[in-house]
Design a protein around this motif. Structure first.
Motif, short mmCIF file in Angstrom:
data_model
loop_
_atom_site.label_atom_id
_atom_site.label_comp_id
_atom_site.label_asym_id
_atom_site.label_seq_id
_atom_site.Cartn_x
_atom_site.Cartn_y
_atom_site.Cartn_z
N SER A 1 0.89 -1.43 -0.18
CA SER A 1 0.13 0.06 0.07
C SER A 1 1.03 1.38 0.11
O SER A 1 1.95 1.32 0.53
N VAL A 2 0.50 2.34 -0.99
CA VAL A 2 1.05 3.82 -0.82
C VAL A 2 -0.04 4.54 -0.81
O VAL A 2 -0.86 4.50 -2.14
N GLY A 3 -0.09 5.11 0.48
CA GLY A 3 -1.24 6.04 0.30
C GLY A 3 -2.58 5.56 0.15
O GLY A 3 -3.07 4.21 1.10
N PRO A 4 -3.62 5.80 -0.49
CA PRO A 4 -4.80 5.24 -0.98
C PRO A 4 -4.54 4.00 -1.68
O PRO A 4 -5.81 2.85 -1.46
N GLU A 5 -3.57 3.29 -2.43
CA GLU A 5 -3.46 2.51 -3.51
C GLU A 5 -2.82 1.39 -2.77
O GLU A 5 -2.21 1.75 -1.88
N ASN B 1 4.23 4.30 -8.15
CA ASN B 1 5.16 4.43 -8.60
C ASN B 1 5.66 2.94 -8.68
O ASN B 1 6.97 2.76 -7.83
N ALA B 2 5.49 1.57 -9.63
CA ALA B 2 5.82 -0.02 -9.45
C ALA B 2 6.32 -0.26 -10.80
O ALA B 2 5.52 0.34 -11.91
N PHE B 3 6.66 -1.30 -10.81
CA PHE B 3 7.66 -1.23 -12.14
C PHE B 3 7.68 -3.12 -12.46
O PHE B 3 8.61 -2.62 -10.96
N THR B 4 7.58 -3.18 -13.11
CA THR B 4 8.16 -5.03 -13.36
C THR B 4 9.60 -4.86 -14.17
O THR B 4 9.28 -4.96 -15.31
N LEU B 5 10.40 -5.37 -13.78
CA LEU B 5 11.76 -4.69 -13.84
C LEU B 5 12.59 -5.87 -15.59
O LEU B 5 12.36 -4.55 -16.57
N VAL C 1 5.28 9.43 2.11
CA VAL C 1 4.10 9.40 2.11
C VAL C 1 3.84 8.29 2.71
O VAL C 1 4.62 6.82 2.42
N GLU C 2 2.26 7.79 3.91
CA GLU C 2 2.29 6.24 4.38
C GLU C 2 2.37 4.87 3.47
O GLU C 2 1.77 5.20 2.29
N HIS C 3 2.78 4.15 4.06
CA HIS C 3 3.21 2.88 2.82
C HIS C 3 3.54 1.97 4.16
O HIS C 3 3.46 1.93 5.01
N GLY C 4 2.95 0.04 3.39
CA GLY C 4 3.02 -0.66 4.17
C GLY C 4 3.48 -2.48 3.37
O GLY C 4 2.32 -1.91 2.09
#
Lengths: 108, 108
Positions: A63-67, B2-6, A83-86
């Motif tokens: 999770s990053v923010g609401p996503e 902001n995520a990527f499949t390398l 930015v909140e993350h887990g």
């Protein structure tokens, strides 16, 4: 030379996510977060430092923010400062994630 | 997010090492360096920034100061600021390396 084979450094523990420190300088820290199925890293944020997650084995819900998104081995995620993350290992297999935090908030 | 499949971001070119930018913030930059067999990154150093190399596919010869070592997929290398380093793909297969530089010397 300060080099590591990541699969040799993985360490899991039954009660909670295991943390393995690899490198710490004033400019960055890097290490492994290792999750047995069901284990989680609670949502948190870093003031003044960015974070990268690079999934080394398994998959989990990030999770990053609401996503929220499921990421798997070979994926990279960038979390900007503040930015909140887990992470939750929602799968049936072990999850290992390389983390990079820059700058290092606990400067050595 | 902001995520990527390398593996989807790897890009090779016949004349020289290919660079793929992924993320840039003031605190870090990350991207891929992709080497066909025989291609190299000349020895250089970064004043004021640390570097991580994480090998994504293949293997190559990495130099840090006077030391040289062969690293392969799943290995991580830390290069402190000011220390000379370089890479040569001495193998017969393609070499891809995730790099992280912190802080970002070309602050966006």
């Amino acid at each position: 030379m300060n080099a590591f084979t990541l699969r040799d450094k993985l360490r899991y523990q039954p009660d909670k996510m295991a943390k393995v420190d690899l490198v710490a300088s004033p400019r960055l820290m890097t290490g492994l977060n290792c999750f047995e199925p069901g284990q989680a890293q609670k949502v948190h944020a870093h003031a003044g430092a960015d974070k990268l997650y690079i999934v080394v084995e398994g998959s989990g819900e990030f999770s990053v923010g609401p996503e929220k998104r499921r990421l798997a081995a070979g994926d990279l995620l960038h979390v900007p400062e503040q930015v909140e993350h887990g992470v939750v290992n929602t799968g049936a297999s072990r999850l290992a994630v390389l983390i990079v935090i820059a700058p290092n908030l606990h400067k050595p």
